[in-house]
Design a protein around this motif. Structure first.
Motif, PDB file in Angstrom:
ATOM      1  N   ALA A 304       0.837  -1.208   0.000  1.00 21.78           N
ATOM      2  CA  ALA A 304       0.000   0.000   0.000  1.00 21.78           C
ATOM      3  C   ALA A 304       0.866   1.250   0.000  1.00 21.78           C
ATOM      4  O   ALA A 304       1.899   1.312   0.672  1.00 21.78           O
ATOM      5  CB  ALA A 304      -0.924   0.003   1.210  1.00 21.78           C
ATOM      6  N   ARG A 305       0.425   2.242  -0.742  1.00 27.00           N
ATOM      7  CA  ARG A 305       1.120   3.530  -0.804  1.00 27.00           C
ATOM      8  C   ARG A 305       0.144   4.611  -0.351  1.00 27.00           C
ATOM      9  O   ARG A 305      -0.750   5.010  -1.099  1.00 27.00           O
ATOM     10  CB  ARG A 305       1.619   3.806  -2.224  1.00 27.00           C
ATOM     11  CG  ARG A 305       2.655   2.813  -2.715  1.00 27.00           C
ATOM     12  CD  ARG A 305       3.963   2.917  -1.934  1.00 27.00           C
ATOM     13  NE  ARG A 305       4.962   1.960  -2.402  1.00 27.00           N
ATOM     14  CZ  ARG A 305       5.150   0.767  -1.865  1.00 27.00           C
ATOM     15  NH1 ARG A 305       4.395   0.387  -0.841  1.00 27.00           N
ATOM     16  NH2 ARG A 305       6.075  -0.054  -2.334  1.00 27.00           N
ATOM     17  N   CYS A 306       0.299   5.033   0.879  1.00 28.71           N
ATOM     18  CA  CYS A 306      -0.604   6.036   1.445  1.00 28.71           C
ATOM     19  C   CYS A 306       0.138   7.360   1.518  1.00 28.71           C
ATOM     20  O   CYS A 306       1.199   7.458   2.147  1.00 28.71           O
ATOM     21  CB  CYS A 306      -1.074   5.606   2.829  1.00 28.71           C
ATOM     22  SG  CYS A 306      -2.066   6.850   3.682  1.00 28.71           S
ATOM     23  N   SER A 307      -0.411   8.392   0.894  1.00 34.59           N
ATOM     24  CA  SER A 307       0.250   9.696   0.844  1.00 34.59           C
ATOM     25  C   SER A 307      -0.137  10.600   2.002  1.00 34.59           C
ATOM     26  O   SER A 307       0.384  11.704   2.131  1.00 34.59           O
ATOM     27  CB  SER A 307      -0.094  10.403  -0.475  1.00 34.59           C
ATOM     28  OG  SER A 307      -1.499  10.559  -0.594  1.00 34.59           O
ATOM     29  N   GLY A 308      -1.049  10.138   2.854  1.00 36.66           N
ATOM     30  CA  GLY A 308      -1.467  10.962   3.981  1.00 36.66           C
ATOM     31  C   GLY A 308      -1.857  10.094   5.155  1.00 36.66           C
ATOM     32  O   GLY A 308      -1.123   9.171   5.534  1.00 36.66           O
ATOM     33  N   LEU A 309      -3.001  10.355   5.736  1.00 40.61           N
ATOM     34  CA  LEU A 309      -3.550   9.554   6.823  1.00 40.61           C
ATOM     35  C   LEU A 309      -4.630   8.651   6.235  1.00 40.61           C
ATOM     36  O   LEU A 309      -5.658   9.144   5.760  1.00 40.61           O
ATOM     37  CB  LEU A 309      -4.126  10.459   7.911  1.00 40.61           C
ATOM     38  CG  LEU A 309      -3.133  11.427   8.568  1.00 40.61           C
ATOM     39  CD1 LEU A 309      -3.850  12.384   9.517  1.00 40.61           C
ATOM     40  CD2 LEU A 309      -2.046  10.664   9.306  1.00 40.61           C
ATOM     41  N   VAL A 418     -12.027  14.410  11.563  1.00 37.30           N
ATOM     42  CA  VAL A 418     -11.639  15.795  11.836  1.00 37.30           C
ATOM     43  C   VAL A 418     -10.120  15.950  11.737  1.00 37.30           C
ATOM     44  O   VAL A 418      -9.608  16.974  11.271  1.00 37.30           O
ATOM     45  CB  VAL A 418     -12.147  16.227  13.230  1.00 37.30           C
ATOM     46  CG1 VAL A 418     -11.613  17.606  13.611  1.00 37.30           C
ATOM     47  CG2 VAL A 418     -13.675  16.232  13.257  1.00 37.30           C
ATOM     48  N   THR A 419      -9.382  14.916  12.149  1.00 42.55           N
ATOM     49  CA  THR A 419      -7.920  14.956  12.087  1.00 42.55           C
ATOM     50  C   THR A 419      -7.407  14.955  10.654  1.00 42.55           C
ATOM     51  O   THR A 419      -6.309  15.450  10.381  1.00 42.55           O
ATOM     52  CB  THR A 419      -7.334  13.761  12.868  1.00 42.55           C
ATOM     53  OG1 THR A 419      -7.815  13.819  14.216  1.00 42.55           O
ATOM     54  CG2 THR A 419      -5.818  13.782  12.885  1.00 42.55           C
ATOM     55  N   GLY A 420      -8.185  14.399   9.722  1.00 40.78           N
ATOM     56  CA  GLY A 420      -7.776  14.415   8.322  1.00 40.78           C
ATOM     57  C   GLY A 420      -7.595  13.048   7.681  1.00 40.78           C
ATOM     58  O   GLY A 420      -7.025  12.938   6.594  1.00 40.78           O
ATOM     59  N   TYR A 421      -8.102  11.987   8.319  1.00 36.94           N
ATOM     60  CA  TYR A 421      -7.986  10.649   7.733  1.00 36.94           C
ATOM     61  C   TYR A 421      -8.926  10.505   6.540  1.00 36.94           C
ATOM     62  O   TYR A 421     -10.055  11.023   6.543  1.00 36.94           O
ATOM     63  CB  TYR A 421      -8.323   9.570   8.767  1.00 36.94           C
ATOM     64  CG  TYR A 421      -7.159   9.207   9.653  1.00 36.94           C
ATOM     65  CD1 TYR A 421      -6.349   8.116   9.363  1.00 36.94           C
ATOM     66  CD2 TYR A 421      -6.857   9.979  10.779  1.00 36.94           C
ATOM     67  CE1 TYR A 421      -5.272   7.788  10.172  1.00 36.94           C
ATOM     68  CE2 TYR A 421      -5.780   9.665  11.597  1.00 36.94           C
ATOM     69  CZ  TYR A 421      -4.999   8.567  11.281  1.00 36.94           C
ATOM     70  OH  TYR A 421      -3.930   8.249  12.079  1.00 36.94           O
ATOM     71  N   GLN A 422      -8.442   9.789   5.520  1.00 39.01           N
ATOM     72  CA  GLN A 422      -9.261   9.404   4.376  1.00 39.01           C
ATOM     73  C   GLN A 422      -9.565   7.913   4.501  1.00 39.01           C
ATOM     74  O   GLN A 422      -8.687   7.111   4.803  1.00 39.01           O
ATOM     75  CB  GLN A 422      -8.528   9.663   3.060  1.00 39.01           C
ATOM     76  CG  GLN A 422      -9.264   9.166   1.830  1.00 39.01           C
ATOM     77  CD  GLN A 422     -10.609   9.861   1.642  1.00 39.01           C
ATOM     78  OE1 GLN A 422     -10.684  11.089   1.636  1.00 39.01           O
ATOM     79  NE2 GLN A 422     -11.672   9.076   1.505  1.00 39.01           N
ATOM     80  N   PHE A 423     -10.823   7.562   4.264  1.00 36.23           N
ATOM     81  CA  PHE A 423     -11.260   6.178   4.380  1.00 36.23           C
ATOM     82  C   PHE A 423     -11.393   5.561   2.993  1.00 36.23           C
ATOM     83  O   PHE A 423     -12.013   6.152   2.100  1.00 36.23           O
ATOM     84  CB  PHE A 423     -12.597   6.093   5.131  1.00 36.23           C
ATOM     85  CG  PHE A 423     -12.493   6.520   6.571  1.00 36.23           C
ATOM     86  CD1 PHE A 423     -12.260   5.578   7.577  1.00 36.23           C
ATOM     87  CD2 PHE A 423     -12.620   7.853   6.935  1.00 36.23           C
ATOM     88  CE1 PHE A 423     -12.158   5.971   8.899  1.00 36.23           C
ATOM     89  CE2 PHE A 423     -12.517   8.250   8.256  1.00 36.23           C
ATOM     90  CZ  PHE A 423     -12.282   7.306   9.245  1.00 36.23           C
TER      91      PHE A 423
END
Length: 525
Positions: A304-309, A418-423
């Motif tokens: 997996a390549r996650c660029s954020g949260l 709210v913290t900025g996670y993407q699901f």
């Protein structure tokens, strides 16, 4: 006279022979008794004594002045009674916690442990360690964390058979009788099911106002290790075995459990924090993973390549009690089309899983790859969304002021949002919960706990926006107040089931930027 003397001589010889034979029998019996405890531990799948942690030692005495001679060493403790005695033993009134910890299945010294922030619950990490838990934690990149009270622990059998990676299970006991029954049932699971014995590590929590007493814990240890002291439990029927044990629970314990809120978030944090892998898949114990989910996730997460949260959602369905557990996504979608499976909590509380967009997930059932991949992003996040997801354990902790039912999981997911996670929704993997649920099955006390937790949420809401240095959107405040009044039923006027192109299975319009979208109007009637 000579004849009488001969008779006495013969009688003396016979007496010596009888006494010698009795001594031999007694010696054999004592040797057998000393080995019996080890044999019973081995039969239950417990580690032998040399592999168990050493019992806690008493605090050393204050050192004497150099001019005085050192004190004489303390006398060694009396040897413990054999573990294979046929009757239930009676614990001494002054049983030490260290001795209890050394003899019980749970390696929990009751003098130690750690408290939660408000000193309401005491917790113990790794009360029982799975035989392959450390090895599996090194092998797999994801650990399944789950939690349970004693009455739901039967589901762990199916979870352990479907999940081949490490499992961190937090278990809860309120009082002496539940502590005893919990130890007996965990010992039963470890004896009867290799998957539980090898993969599952158990962590313990109990309430401050109902702690297990040391003497009761020693009785529990004897009941675990001494088969005549406990009911006969059939390895082929874990549900019946648990029901048999629960009949022994005292009425006052049952009354306490029905009134006191279950500390769900304490238990979730306890299970999460004892996972050793890079990622955690947090579930409740009655959420059953699809076959080979651990292997599929392991391959996916390593690439997996996650660029954020990022958090990866595993879709969850309810299953009719009379169907077989689906072998794959194709089987599950077929059951859903026949009305024998449906999105989790769809009829009870549709917001629970609505944003997952099950309609879109089901569309590709016939044509997609068997490898775990991202099906789609969650673009319509709504307050009260509470999916089961995989993420690093660096996600926000579950707030422990929320106890019982209502605002326990969804507040943690909301803080992630709210913290900025993407699901991201994964496919073709899934989880299932047995039984098609309805609102009639819900007890009235759940609504009372929900109302109490809503009052806690008003403070929590402002805290998380302040922590993230964001302003609380007016739309969010309005939707939260409305959510407390009651969410619409699926199919009711204004419910999400009628909104958006995705239809009744979830989806709909994209949320407004800058904050969570408001809930749809409350259903009338």
């Amino acid at each position: 006279m000579i004849q009488l003397g001969c008779r006495l001589w013969n009688l003396s010889i016979a007496s010596v022979v009888v006494l010698t034979f009795s001594n031999i029998l007694l010696t054999v019996r004592l040797l057998h008794s000393s080995d019996c405890g080890a044999a019973s531990r081995a039969a239950l799948g417990d580690p032998p004594p040399h592999q168990a942690p050493p019992p806690a030692q008493p605090a050393p005495a204050r050192a004497p002045p150099p001019t005085t001679a050192p004190p004489a060493p303390a006398a060694p403790p009396a040897p413990a009674a054999p573990l294979c005695r046929p009757a239930r033993p009676t614990a001494p009134a002054n049983a030490s916690a260290a001795a209890v910890a050394a003899s019980s299945l749970f390696r929990a010294d009751l003098r130690l442990g750690r408290w939660d922030a408000r000193h309401l619950y005491k917790m113990y990490d790794f009360a029982v360690v799975g035989e392959r838990y450390a090895e599996l934690s090194d092998t797999f990149s994801v650990c399944l964390a789950t939690q349970s009270s004693v009455e739901k622990l039967r589901s762990l059998v199916q979870v352990a058979h479907h999940w081949s990676g490490p499992i961190s299970a937090a278990v809860y006991a309120a009082g002496d009788d539940e502590y005893t029954l919990l130890q007996i049932y965990v010992a039963y699971l470890r004896k009867c099911f290799a998957a539980v014995r090898e993969r599952v590590s158990f962590h313990l929590a109990y309430p401050k106002d109902r702690p297990p007493r040391p003497e009761a814990v020693e009785l529990a240890a004897a009941a675990v290790l001494d088969p005549p002291a406990r009911p006969e439990l059939d390895c082929r029927r874990p549900e019946s075995a648990l029901a048999e044990l629960l009949r022994l629970r005292r009425p006052d314990t049952f009354s306490y459990r029905s009134k006191a809120p279950y500390p769900q978030n304490h238990m979730r944090n306890l299970a999460r924090r004892n996972c050793q892998a890079d990622y955690v898949f947090l579930t409740d114990v009655d959420i059953i993973p699809s076959a080979r989910l651990a292997e599929g996730l392991d391959v996916f997460l390593r690439g997996a390549r996650c660029s954020g949260l990022c958090a990866y959602v595993i879709p969850t369905y309810e299953l009719h009690d009379q169907v077989r557990f689906p072998r794959n996504k194709t089987d599950l979608v077929r059951l859903a089309k026949r009305g024998l499976a449906r999105p989790f909590h769809q009829k009870v509380f549709i917001y629970n899983q609505f944003a997952t967009n099950f309609s879109r997930w089901q569309e590709s059932a016939e044509s997609e790859s068997s490898a775990v991949h991202i099906s789609h992003n969650v673009t319509n996040f709504e307050f009260l969304y509470e999916p089961f997801y995989v993420a690093p354990d660096t996600v926000p902790a579950h707030d422990e002021r929320f106890m019982g039912y209502g605002f326990t999981r969804n507040t943690q997911v909301y803080e992630m949002y709210v913290t900025g996670y993407q699901f991201y929704v994964l496919s073709p993997v899934f989880t299932c919960h047995w039984g098609l649920q309805t609102k009639k099955q819900r007890p009235s006390w759940r609504e009372r706990q929900n109302s109490f937790n809503f009052r806690q949420f008003e403070v929590f809401k402002h805290e998380i926006f302040a922590r993230n240095r964001k302003e609380l959107p007016a739309a969010a405040a309005a939707s939260h107040s409305q959510a407390h009044q009651g969410a619409p039923r699926a199919g009711a006027a204004g419910a999400p089931a009628a909104a958006g192109p995705a239809g009744a299975l979830g989806g709909g319009a994209r949320g407004a930027p800058g904050g969570p979208p408001p809930l749809p109007p409350r259903a009338q009637g």
